[in-house]
Write a protein that holds these residues in place. Structure first.
Motif, PDB file in Angstrom:
ATOM      1  N   VAL A  53       0.832  -1.205   0.000  1.00 17.09           N
ATOM      2  CA  VAL A  53       0.000   0.000   0.000  1.00 17.09           C
ATOM      3  C   VAL A  53       0.867   1.256   0.000  1.00 17.09           C
ATOM      4  CG1 VAL A  53      -1.680   1.329   1.323  1.00 17.09           C
ATOM      5  CG2 VAL A  53      -1.964  -1.141   1.088  1.00 17.09           C
ATOM      6  N   CYS A  54       1.888   1.290   0.844  1.00 16.15           N
ATOM      7  CA  CYS A  54       2.730   2.490   0.952  1.00 16.15           C
ATOM      8  C   CYS A  54       3.493   2.765  -0.345  1.00 16.15           C
ATOM      9  CB  CYS A  54       3.711   2.336   2.117  1.00 16.15           C
ATOM     10  SG  CYS A  54       2.941   2.409   3.743  1.00 16.15           S
ATOM     11  N   ILE A  55       4.098   1.741  -0.921  1.00 13.17           N
ATOM     12  CA  ILE A  55       4.834   1.929  -2.177  1.00 13.17           C
ATOM     13  C   ILE A  55       3.872   2.254  -3.315  1.00 13.17           C
ATOM     14  CG2 ILE A  55       6.380   0.872  -3.863  1.00 13.17           C
ATOM     15  CD1 ILE A  55       7.711   1.491  -1.204  1.00 13.17           C
ATOM     16  N   GLY A  56       2.698   1.619  -3.296  1.00 18.65           N
ATOM     17  CA  GLY A  56       1.697   1.919  -4.318  1.00 18.65           C
ATOM     18  C   GLY A  56       1.271   3.373  -4.286  1.00 18.65           C
ATOM     19  N   ALA A  57       1.127   3.932  -3.079  1.00 16.82           N
ATOM     20  CA  ALA A  57       0.763   5.348  -2.954  1.00 16.82           C
ATOM     21  C   ALA A  57       1.928   6.257  -3.321  1.00 16.82           C
ATOM     22  CB  ALA A  57       0.311   5.640  -1.527  1.00 16.82           C
ATOM     23  N   LEU A  58       3.146   5.749  -3.182  1.00 18.48           N
ATOM     24  CA  LEU A  58       4.332   6.559  -3.471  1.00 18.48           C
ATOM     25  C   LEU A  58       4.634   6.652  -4.967  1.00 18.48           C
ATOM     26  CD1 LEU A  58       6.845   8.087  -2.397  1.00 18.48           C
ATOM     27  CD2 LEU A  58       8.005   5.861  -2.259  1.00 18.48           C
ATOM     28  N   ILE A  59       4.265   5.645  -5.735  1.00 16.89           N
ATOM     29  CA  ILE A  59       4.612   5.599  -7.163  1.00 16.89           C
ATOM     30  C   ILE A  59       4.132   6.835  -7.931  1.00 16.89           C
ATOM     31  CG2 ILE A  59       4.096   4.385  -9.344  1.00 16.89           C
ATOM     32  CD1 ILE A  59       4.453   1.753  -7.779  1.00 16.89           C
ATOM     33  N   PRO A  60       2.874   7.271  -7.786  1.00 14.83           N
ATOM     34  CA  PRO A  60       2.456   8.489  -8.506  1.00 14.83           C
ATOM     35  C   PRO A  60       3.266   9.717  -8.115  1.00 14.83           C
ATOM     36  CG  PRO A  60       0.551   7.287  -7.692  1.00 14.83           C
ATOM     37  CD  PRO A  60       1.749   6.667  -7.055  1.00 14.83           C
ATOM     38  N   ILE A  61       3.653   9.793  -6.842  1.00 13.66           N
ATOM     39  CA  ILE A  61       4.457  10.935  -6.376  1.00 13.66           C
ATOM     40  C   ILE A  61       5.851  10.877  -6.981  1.00 13.66           C
ATOM     41  CG2 ILE A  61       5.380  12.122  -4.351  1.00 13.66           C
ATOM     42  CD1 ILE A  61       3.113  10.876  -2.727  1.00 13.66           C
ATOM     43  N   ALA A  62       6.426   9.667  -7.037  1.00 17.78           N
ATOM     44  CA  ALA A  62       7.778   9.514  -7.578  1.00 17.78           C
ATOM     45  C   ALA A  62       7.827   9.869  -9.062  1.00 17.78           C
ATOM     46  CB  ALA A  62       8.256   8.075  -7.367  1.00 17.78           C
ATOM     47  N   VAL A  63       6.803   9.481  -9.815  1.00 17.62           N
ATOM     48  CA  VAL A  63       6.788   9.758 -11.252  1.00 17.62           C
ATOM     49  C   VAL A  63       6.617  11.247 -11.529  1.00 17.62           C
ATOM     50  CG1 VAL A  63       5.539   9.376 -13.427  1.00 17.62           C
ATOM     51  CG2 VAL A  63       5.955   7.461 -11.872  1.00 17.62           C
ATOM     52  N   THR A  64       5.754  11.898 -10.752  1.00 14.09           N
ATOM     53  CA  THR A  64       5.467  13.317 -11.000  1.00 14.09           C
ATOM     54  C   THR A  64       6.372  14.257 -10.207  1.00 14.09           C
ATOM     55  OG1 THR A  64       3.815  13.415  -9.226  1.00 14.09           O
ATOM     56  CG2 THR A  64       3.046  12.784 -11.427  1.00 14.09           C
ATOM     57  N   GLY A  65       7.118  13.727  -9.250  1.00 16.09           N
ATOM     58  CA  GLY A  65       7.950  14.586  -8.416  1.00 16.09           C
ATOM     59  C   GLY A  65       7.134  15.439  -7.464  1.00 16.09           C
ATOM     60  N   GLY A  66       5.908  15.021  -7.187  1.00 15.73           N
ATOM     61  CA  GLY A  66       5.047  15.782  -6.289  1.00 15.73           C
ATOM     62  C   GLY A  66       4.511  17.060  -6.905  1.00 15.73           C
ATOM     63  N   PHE A  67       4.585  17.159  -8.224  1.00 15.07           N
ATOM     64  CA  PHE A  67       4.176  18.376  -8.936  1.00 15.07           C
ATOM     65  C   PHE A  67       2.724  18.753  -8.627  1.00 15.07           C
ATOM     66  CE2 PHE A  67       2.698  20.629 -12.768  1.00 15.07           C
ATOM     67  CZ  PHE A  67       3.674  21.601 -12.879  1.00 15.07           C
ATOM     68  N   HIS A  68       1.837  17.773  -8.656  1.00 17.18           N
ATOM     69  CA  HIS A  68       0.419  18.041  -8.432  1.00 17.18           C
ATOM     70  C   HIS A  68       0.112  18.227  -6.943  1.00 17.18           C
ATOM     71  CE1 HIS A  68      -0.017  17.155 -12.622  1.00 17.18           C
ATOM     72  NE2 HIS A  68       0.388  15.913 -12.452  1.00 17.18           N
ATOM     73  N   ILE A  69       0.842  17.534  -6.099  1.00 11.73           N
ATOM     74  CA  ILE A  69       0.637  17.682  -4.660  1.00 11.73           C
ATOM     75  C   ILE A  69       0.988  19.095  -4.211  1.00 11.73           C
ATOM     76  CG2 ILE A  69       1.553  16.976  -2.402  1.00 11.73           C
ATOM     77  CD1 ILE A  69       1.587  14.133  -3.418  1.00 11.73           C
ATOM     78  N   ASP A  70       1.987  19.684  -4.824  1.00 13.89           N
ATOM     79  CA  ASP A  70       2.342  21.070  -4.531  1.00 13.89           C
ATOM     80  C   ASP A  70       1.143  21.986  -4.790  1.00 13.89           C
ATOM     81  OD1 ASP A  70       4.336  23.339  -4.117  1.00 13.89           O
ATOM     82  OD2 ASP A  70       3.671  23.742  -6.155  1.00 13.89           O
ATOM     83  N   GLY A  71       0.484  21.785  -5.919  1.00 20.18           N
ATOM     84  CA  GLY A  71      -0.710  22.568  -6.236  1.00 20.18           C
ATOM     85  C   GLY A  71      -1.848  22.288  -5.276  1.00 20.18           C
ATOM     86  N   PHE A  72      -2.001  21.016  -4.889  1.00 17.68           N
ATOM     87  CA  PHE A  72      -3.039  20.639  -3.930  1.00 17.68           C
ATOM     88  C   PHE A  72      -2.846  21.369  -2.608  1.00 17.68           C
ATOM     89  CE2 PHE A  72      -4.269  17.968  -0.317  1.00 17.68           C
ATOM     90  CZ  PHE A  72      -5.606  17.731  -0.585  1.00 17.68           C
ATOM     91  N   MET A  73      -1.613  21.397  -2.120  1.00 18.33           N
ATOM     92  CA  MET A  73      -1.333  22.030  -0.830  1.00 18.33           C
ATOM     93  C   MET A  73      -1.548  23.544  -0.885  1.00 18.33           C
ATOM     94  SD  MET A  73       1.995  19.836   0.423  1.00 18.33           S
ATOM     95  CE  MET A  73       1.968  20.468   2.106  1.00 18.33           C
ATOM     96  N   ASP A  74      -1.069  24.168  -1.943  1.00 17.37           N
ATOM     97  CA  ASP A  74      -1.282  25.616  -2.087  1.00 17.37           C
ATOM     98  C   ASP A  74      -2.773  25.941  -2.153  1.00 17.37           C
ATOM     99  OD1 ASP A  74       1.412  26.135  -2.046  1.00 17.37           O
ATOM    100  OD2 ASP A  74       1.629  26.218  -4.228  1.00 17.37           O
ATOM    101  N   THR A  75      -3.515  25.127  -2.883  1.00 19.44           N
ATOM    102  CA  THR A  75      -4.953  25.359  -3.028  1.00 19.44           C
ATOM    103  C   THR A  75      -5.679  25.174  -1.700  1.00 19.44           C
ATOM    104  OG1 THR A  75      -4.851  24.608  -5.330  1.00 19.44           O
ATOM    105  CG2 THR A  75      -7.023  24.687  -4.307  1.00 19.44           C
ATOM    106  N   MET A  76      -5.274  24.181  -0.932  1.00 24.38           N
ATOM    107  CA  MET A  76      -5.889  23.969   0.374  1.00 24.38           C
ATOM    108  C   MET A  76      -5.665  25.164   1.295  1.00 24.38           C
ATOM    109  SD  MET A  76      -7.601  21.102   0.686  1.00 24.38           S
ATOM    110  CE  MET A  76      -8.307  21.728  -0.824  1.00 24.38           C
ATOM    111  N   ASP A  77      -4.471  25.708   1.265  1.00 25.51           N
ATOM    112  CA  ASP A  77      -4.204  26.907   2.074  1.00 25.51           C
ATOM    113  C   ASP A  77      -5.092  28.070   1.643  1.00 25.51           C
ATOM    114  OD1 ASP A  77      -2.378  26.200   4.023  1.00 25.51           O
ATOM    115  OD2 ASP A  77      -0.628  26.523   2.747  1.00 25.51           O
TER     116      ASP A  77
END
Length: 242
Positions: A53-77
């Protein structure tokens, strides 16, 4: 641009950017293939469930470099600031993260991992992997269809330089072909995931229009995240019921 996959570097110009969004979904295809490979390793080599489960959740982050998560966090703020529109847009540009970004990312991660752990049926997992392709088709469609909240920034530049008619048509065609294949793989799982994606797309449009007056590069990343999570939750729920 949207991944950490090593690629040849070249100088950008407007002609190169006209059709770039057409290929955006294929980063999702790479993520899906890597997840299927990881599931094969899990199934055949005795990988522990929590590691899977942990590695499966990490794979999308590893491929994108967290590019979309950065936007998610900024938007949440920005959304949780409850400030006027202009101040929310200023928060999106701020490189610092606030408490709500961290809180909502933790909640998002737990929800995604919990849903991921429920998708054990092989057909459901194939549909889930295709969801990363679908989320990026819809994100690209939004870029060339929705109003931009700002007249500058990365998203505005892509939207302004894109050949909107061709890009939109190409993304709709790719989306339709992907959905057709998924209907063949499993009708119940495909329907559940498409409903989740459609609701995410509608919510994204309504929420960004209300809060910001349009979309930005950060909200585009936010959409990819919420769409992927919504599809995972839908498939996890259907897998539990079935």
């Amino acid at each position: 641009m949207y991944s950490k996959i090593p690629m040849p570097q070249f100088k950008w110009n407007d002609d190169d950017m006209k059709y770039m969004l057409v290929f955006f979904p294929w980063i999702g295809a790479v993520i899906g293939l890597l997840l299927m490979l990881w599931r094969y390793i899990y199934s055949h080599f005795g990988v522990a469930d929590i590691c899977y489960v942990c590695i499966g959740a990490l794979i999308p982050i590893a491929v994108t470099g967290g590019f979309h998560i950065d936007g998610f966090m900024d938007t949440m703020d920005a959304f949780h600031s409850y400030k006027p529109r202009e101040e929310k847009l200023a928060i999106l540009k701020d490189s610092h993260i606030g408490a709500f970004a961290v809180i909502m990312l933790a909640a998002y991660g737990l929800l995604f991992m919990g849903a991921f752990s429920q998708i054990m049926n092989d057909k459901a997992f194939i549909v889930f992997c295709a969801g990363f392709f679908i989320a990026r088709c819809l994100s690209g469609i939004a870029v060339v269809s929705f109003k931009s909240a700002k007249s500058d920034g990365l998203l505005f530049m892509f939207a302004d330089t894109a050949h909107r008619t061709i890009v939109r048509a190409a993304l709709y065609i790719q989306l339709a072909l992907c959905m057709t294949v998924l209907f063949i793989v499993s009708l119940p799982y495909a329907v559940a995931m498409i409903i989740a994606a459609a609701l995410s797309f509608w919510y994204y449009y309504v929420k960004t229009k209300k809060e910001l007056g349009g979309i930005t590069g950060d909200t585009a990343g936010y959409f990819v995240c919420i769409c992927e999570c919504a599809m995972a939750v839908a498939l996890g729920g259907v897998s539990f019921i079935i």
